[in-house]
Write a protein that holds these residues in place. Sequence first.
Motif, mmCIF file in Angstrom:
data_model
loop_
_atom_site.group_PDB
_atom_site.id
_atom_site.type_symbol
_atom_site.label_atom_id
_atom_site.label_comp_id
_atom_site.label_asym_id
_atom_site.label_seq_id
_atom_site.Cartn_x
_atom_site.Cartn_y
_atom_site.Cartn_z
ATOM 1 N N ASN A 1 6.643 34.981 58.159
ATOM 2 C CA ASN A 1 6.244 33.944 59.103
ATOM 3 C C ASN A 1 7.411 33.000 59.406
ATOM 4 N N ARG B 1 4.065 17.182 60.735
ATOM 5 C CA ARG B 1 3.077 17.771 61.668
ATOM 6 C C ARG B 1 1.778 18.147 60.954
ATOM 7 N N ARG B 2 1.782 18.047 59.660
ATOM 8 C CA ARG B 2 0.628 18.357 58.803
ATOM 9 C C ARG B 2 0.206 19.826 58.896
ATOM 10 N N THR B 3 1.135 20.686 59.285
ATOM 11 C CA THR B 3 0.832 22.124 59.252
ATOM 12 C C THR B 3 0.720 22.597 57.800
ATOM 13 N N PHE C 1 -0.911 21.343 55.429
ATOM 14 C CA PHE C 1 -2.257 21.194 54.848
ATOM 15 C C PHE C 1 -2.980 22.534 54.760
ATOM 16 N N MET C 2 -2.803 23.347 55.796
ATOM 17 C CA MET C 2 -3.568 24.595 55.833
ATOM 18 C C MET C 2 -2.870 25.728 55.072
ATOM 19 N N SER D 1 -3.156 24.350 50.825
ATOM 20 C CA SER D 1 -4.537 24.359 50.339
ATOM 21 C C SER D 1 -5.043 25.779 50.046
ATOM 22 N N LYS D 2 -4.308 26.763 50.489
ATOM 23 C CA LYS D 2 -4.656 28.154 50.186
ATOM 24 C C LYS D 2 -4.229 28.478 48.738
ATOM 25 N N PHE E 1 0.664 14.743 49.737
ATOM 26 C CA PHE E 1 0.686 14.854 51.203
ATOM 27 C C PHE E 1 -0.431 13.988 51.755
ATOM 28 N N LYS F 1 -8.491 15.568 49.882
ATOM 29 C CA LYS F 1 -7.107 15.996 49.595
ATOM 30 C C LYS F 1 -6.899 16.233 48.100
ATOM 31 N N TYR G 1 -10.786 25.549 53.806
ATOM 32 C CA TYR G 1 -10.569 24.125 54.101
ATOM 33 C C TYR G 1 -10.211 23.932 55.563
ATOM 34 N N PRO H 1 -8.892 20.845 57.705
ATOM 35 C CA PRO H 1 -8.484 19.431 57.640
ATOM 36 C C PRO H 1 -8.890 18.668 58.896
ATOM 37 N N GLU H 2 -8.825 17.342 58.802
ATOM 38 C CA GLU H 2 -9.089 16.505 59.969
ATOM 39 C C GLU H 2 -7.920 16.680 60.948
ATOM 40 N N ASN H 3 -8.206 16.765 62.217
ATOM 41 C CA ASN H 3 -7.192 17.010 63.252
ATOM 42 C C ASN H 3 -6.228 18.123 62.828
ATOM 43 N N PRO H 4 -6.722 19.321 62.670
ATOM 44 C CA PRO H 4 -5.864 20.406 62.158
ATOM 45 C C PRO H 4 -4.679 20.683 63.077
ATOM 46 N N MET H 5 -3.570 21.029 62.448
ATOM 47 C CA MET H 5 -2.347 21.332 63.202
ATOM 48 C C MET H 5 -1.831 22.702 62.771
ATOM 49 N N PRO H 6 -2.335 23.749 63.372
ATOM 50 C CA PRO H 6 -1.822 25.078 63.009
ATOM 51 C C PRO H 6 -0.400 25.277 63.548
ATOM 52 N N TYR H 7 0.275 26.324 63.056
ATOM 53 C CA TYR H 7 1.616 26.633 63.574
ATOM 54 C C TYR H 7 1.477 26.978 65.053
ATOM 55 N N ALA I 1 -8.786 26.788 63.786
ATOM 56 C CA ALA I 1 -8.599 26.268 62.424
ATOM 57 C C ALA I 1 -9.853 26.525 61.583
ATOM 58 N N ALA J 1 -10.394 28.852 58.057
ATOM 59 C CA ALA J 1 -11.110 28.392 56.857
ATOM 60 C C ALA J 1 -12.142 29.435 56.417
#
Lengths: 255, 385
Positions: free
Chosen positions: A10, A80-82, A84-85, A88-89, A254, B118, B149, B151-157, B213, B217
């Motif tokens: 990735n 950018r809080r990317t 978080f996802m 968390s995995k 974070f 969190k 999970y 998250p609030e306001n998720p920001m994927p790549y 998002a 999850a």
Amino acid sequence: MNAFLALALNGFREARRNRITMLIAGFALLALLMSTLLADVSVASIERVLVDMGLAGMSLMLVVLAIFLSATQLGKEIERRTIFMVVSKPVSRATFILGRMAGNMITLGVLLLAMTAIFWIELAVMHCPMRSQYLAAIGTLYVELLVLSSIGFAMSSFAGSIVSAMVTAGIYIAGHLSGDIYRLGERAQNALVTGVAKAAYYFLPQLDRLDYKPHATHLLSVSGSDVALAVAYAFGYSGIMLALAVLFFSRRDFK
Amino acid sequence: MALTFFPLMRIFRSGRTRKSGAFTRLRCSGCIPAPHSFSPLSLNTLSPFLPSQVTMTEDSKTPSPAPIELKGVSKQYRLGFWLAKKVQALKSLDLKVDSGQIFGLLGPNGAGKSTTIKILMNLVQASEGTVRLFGLPPSDPKARRQVGYLPENPMPYDYLTGREFVTLGAQLAGYDPKKTKARVEEVLDEVGMTRSAGMQIRRYSKGMVQRVAFAQALVGEPRLLILDEPTSGLDPVGRRQIRDIILHERAKGTTILFCTHIIPDIEALCDHVAVLVSGRLRKEGSVRDLLTTKAPAVEIGLEGLNRGQLESLTGGSAPEAIHELEGRLLVRVKGEESNTLITKIIAAGGRITQVQQVRFSLEDLFMDVVKDAGYKASPGGEIIG
């Protein structure tokens, strides 16, 4: 596919789709091609110009890219809080750092291979041989990029992107002067200066040991054992930097 | 009758059979009916047949650990250049979410909801206390393997397409590689993103980002879903879809921790709720119990009397509220006092135009709790030093 491989691939995909990375890569390839034009206006031999320009161009562009990628990647993920996802995995933070680092090294490796191919074609067109010194310079450049990337990750595991990039660039410059810093310490009359210079020498990566461009330019003989020792040292240094990166990053919140 | 039992059969059939074998169980949990049903899989029809919170395992002697358990959890953030300023985001939080529940987390800004989530997701480490996911600390990847999970306001790549992002989610979740492709298509279909899945996420609208998002999850078939504001940014159709998916997941036996500012969503979906204010747990219980703790009120509409006359009729016990509306009066009294008052109004020559029971809503409860806690808006937690 395991998490490490997924993250590494990735990372490579991200770099491929990043305009800045592609711009730097495109510029580097163009500069490499332009070196053949300089051969006509230079008093030096064609081979010397090609080698000087080619290796310097590769080194400059890839070092800039290595600093940019390693120092900004974690900061960008956090801002950018990317992250978080991903964090968390069921992925350990060590796997995350190492996967990201591997992605960067794949990107840098692919670019270095592309540049080497163009360099080789240029040499072949000008009827110049591909010498072992050139390959040693290119190979050790990749190891140097590994050291720089690990420093970039160690810095960005606790600091922001700009600070990380500036410190990594500073360490790159100082790392090439580490031998001079040691000699300065030896010649100094002041014990404090000597101590600081020696401490800096051991703390900084000895990047001048990985610099085989002068050997390529002046066709000096390359000792295999020296290269092996320098590479082993570089791997050790990178390992310590990555361990620090994992340590800092594992404790980070974070928000 | 066959129709009534159909969802029951589906739930038992969908009891998880995971490859590890450790989770192989026949279970039906979370059978407290939701107050409103939005899905054919809503469990309203099952409540007469099933006791609440049933968890049947192969080895009934070893109770399975709760999906979420927090004991005495506190979190202090240190801020400023010298990290001298302390902010108390959570204070001695005890919380337990049982298997199969849809658990709602409510609270004003800075209440500690996101911090709690969190901490559960290992994004933030608790300063004190014990946190367990299925009996394991959140830092253990095995614990997070069972959690999805959002998250609030998720920001994927944003350089990835929706499909690539969900696939990456499956890979990171350790999903069986042979089944990944089919599972990715399944969840994309579930969130209504199949047609846009080939587009780069940077071209998505906010609602599309939220859906993709949500898909990441769900993709690992988690036993626990932690959703932070899952319906934010969605249009009414999207909100309804997400609510249906949540109910569908519950019907499959998934435990859900759900945090939102949209109180009607909590009321519609959750069977258990906790209210956090300024980092402390102020109220917790089943939605049904919490909404019935307060005596119901009755609103009486009347004509032919003025406010003074009405007040004299109510005598010593003052009504909860009196409103004047274009020559009519609207009075709200406690349920047990309504009959007496109606009789008095008629006897005094007044005419009753409406009698209506007033339902105590979760929003009323929330406002009461916030008021009782003396909440003063301080987003981000309480500054303690």
